[in-house]
Enzyme design. Structure first.
Site, PDB file in Angstrom:
ATOM      1  N   GLU A  18      12.587  23.612 -37.635  1.00  0.00           N
ATOM      2  CA  GLU A  18      12.102  23.420 -36.258  1.00  0.00           C
ATOM      3  C   GLU A  18      12.547  24.581 -35.374  1.00  0.00           C
ATOM      4  O   GLU A  18      13.332  25.439 -35.772  1.00  0.00           O
ATOM      5  CB  GLU A  18      12.658  22.108 -35.674  1.00  0.00           C
ATOM      6  CG  GLU A  18      11.719  20.919 -35.807  1.00  0.00           C
ATOM      7  CD  GLU A  18      10.554  20.963 -34.834  1.00  0.00           C
ATOM      8  OE1 GLU A  18      10.362  22.005 -34.162  1.00  0.00           O
ATOM      9  OE2 GLU A  18       9.816  19.964 -34.748  1.00  0.00           O
ATOM     10  N   ASN A 148       8.657  16.369 -27.708  1.00  0.00           N
ATOM     11  CA  ASN A 148       7.985  17.455 -28.417  1.00  0.00           C
ATOM     12  C   ASN A 148       6.992  18.176 -27.513  1.00  0.00           C
ATOM     13  O   ASN A 148       6.717  17.758 -26.388  1.00  0.00           O
ATOM     14  CB  ASN A 148       7.236  16.922 -29.646  1.00  0.00           C
ATOM     15  CG  ASN A 148       7.993  17.169 -30.935  1.00  0.00           C
ATOM     16  OD1 ASN A 148       8.595  18.223 -31.124  1.00  0.00           O
ATOM     17  ND2 ASN A 148       7.975  16.194 -31.832  1.00  0.00           N
ATOM     18  N   ASP A 199       3.283  17.635 -32.750  1.00  0.00           N
ATOM     19  CA  ASP A 199       4.656  18.136 -32.845  1.00  0.00           C
ATOM     20  C   ASP A 199       4.807  19.320 -31.890  1.00  0.00           C
ATOM     21  O   ASP A 199       4.360  19.255 -30.752  1.00  0.00           O
ATOM     22  CB  ASP A 199       4.992  18.488 -34.300  1.00  0.00           C
ATOM     23  CG  ASP A 199       6.482  18.368 -34.604  1.00  0.00           C
ATOM     24  OD1 ASP A 199       7.287  18.867 -33.801  1.00  0.00           O
ATOM     25  OD2 ASP A 199       6.852  17.782 -35.629  1.00  0.00           O
TER      26      ASP A 199
END
Length: 293
Positions: A18, A148, A199
Site C-alpha cells: 500500500e 481510502n 481502494d
C-alpha cells in the site's frame, strides 16, 4: 478494457502492499507492507528493493524536505530521517487505541495532510479521516470502516475519499488555502453494483481519477463528471493503490496484496503482493511536500 503494458517493478511480495509515493528528487518509489511494518524503497531506474523495518504498522509517506519524510503509522505521524531511517514521533493519532492503525493518506496542494485510520480487523466504524497542517490536527470524518481513495484536484478546490465498505466514492469542495472541507460531501461514484471495491486513488492534471479496484483486477479511471472513461486490466486480483512516477509523472506504479487469501487462492494469484509499472499515457503530477510546522 484498454490494453496496457504492465511490468513487474518489484517482485518483493507484500502481504498488504500500500501507500506508494514517488520522490522525483531521488527517483525513488516508496511503499509499504502495512501489516509487516515495512517501508520499501526502489529506484525507478532499477536496482534492488530496499526493505526498512519500522517496528510498527505504517501505511503512508510524504516528503517534508530533502532530508526528512513524514510517515503515518498505527500510533501517529513520525518524522523520518531519510539518511539514517531514524523515526521521531511528531503527532500522536489514536496512539491510545491498539485496535486501529493508519491507512490511506495524501498531501493537499497547500501542504496539509489528510490521513485515515481503520480497525486492524476492519471493525465497523472504528476509523476516521484527519486533517493535519503545520502541527494542528483535526478529525474531519468519523465512523469510517476502511479509509481510502484520498486525493485532491491540482488547484486544491476538490477532495475525494471513500469508506471502502460503503462502495461510494465521495467528493467534497475544499479550501485551496487550508485543505479543509468547504461543503458537504456528495457521491462522485457509486460502485456498489460493480465488481470489487474502491481502494487507493490519484487524480491527474486533467481531473481524471485513477482508482485501484481491490478484488476487481483492474485500475479504473473516472472523468471529472464521475463517468468511467478507462479500465486497465491488472495481473493481480487485489491491486491496492496507484502513484504517478517518472521524471514527467506520466506513468503509474501500482501496489498489490495477497492479504485475505488462502493457500489455494494464492496459487491462482502468483504475483499478488508485487508492485507494478503501467505504461499508459497519464498526465500526472508530483505529490506536494507536507508542512509540519
Amino acid at each position: 478494457m484498454i490494453e496496457a503494458i504492465v511490468s513487474v517493478f518489484s517482485d518483493h511480495v507484500c502481504q498488504l502492499g500500500e501507500g506508494p509515493s514517488y520522490d522525483p528528487a531521488t527517483d525513488a518509489l516508496f511503499w509499504f507492507d502495512i501489516v509487516n511494518g515495512q517501508l520499501l524503497e526502489k529506484q525507478l531506474s532499477g536496482g534492488a528493493t530496499k526493505v526498512h523495518d519500522l517496528g510498527q504498522m505504517a501505511s503512508a509517506i510524504a516528503i517534508i524536505d530533502d532530508k526528512r519524510q513524514l510517515i503515518a503509522t498505527e500510533t501517529g505521524l513520525f518524522v523520518r530521517d531519510a539518511a539514517t531511517g531514524k523515526l521521531t514521533l511528531h503527532t500522536p493519532i489514536e496512539a491510545d487505541n491498539p485496535l486501529t492503525r493508519s491507512n490511506d493518506s495524501r498531501v493537499h496542494p497547500c501542504g496539509a495532510l489528510w490521513t485515515g485510520t481503520m480497525g486492524k480487523g476492519e471493525e465497523k466504524g472504528a476509523g476516521s479521516i484527519y486533517w493535519f497542517f503545520r502541527g494542528e490536527l483535526r478529525r474531519l470524518f468519523s465512523d469510517i470502516t476502511v479509509s481510502n481513495s484520498i486525493c485532491f484536484s491540482a488547484d486544491g478546490a476538490l477532495a475525494y475519499y471513500t469508506d471502502t465498505s460503503t462502495g461510494l466514492l465521495m467528493r467534497v469542495a475544499c479550501d485551496p488555502a487550508t485543505g479543509l472541507p468547504a461543503g458537504e460531501p456528495k457521491i462522485f461514484v457509486d460502485h456498489r453494483s460493480a465488481k470489487g471495491f474502491i481502494d487507493g486513488s490519484v487524480l491527474d492534471r486533467d481531473g481524471i481519477l485513477w482508482n485501484a479496484v481491490w478484488g476487481g483486477s483492474v485500475i479504473e479511471a473516472y472523468g471529472p463528471d464521475g463517468k468511467l472513461v478507462r479500465t486497465v486490466a491488472m495481473p493481480v486480483t487485489q491491486p491496492s493503490c496507484p502513484a504517478f512516477v517518472g521524471k514527467n509523472a506520466d506513468r503509474l506504479a501500482v501496489t498489490s496484496a495477497w492479504s485475505g487469501k488462502n493457500e489455494k487462492q494464492r496459487l491462482l494469484d502468483l504475483q499478488g503482493g508485487m508492485t507494478f509499472l503501467l505504461d499508459i499515457p497519464v498526465n500526472g503530477r508530483f505529490e506536494p511536500r507536507v508542512l509540519i510546522a
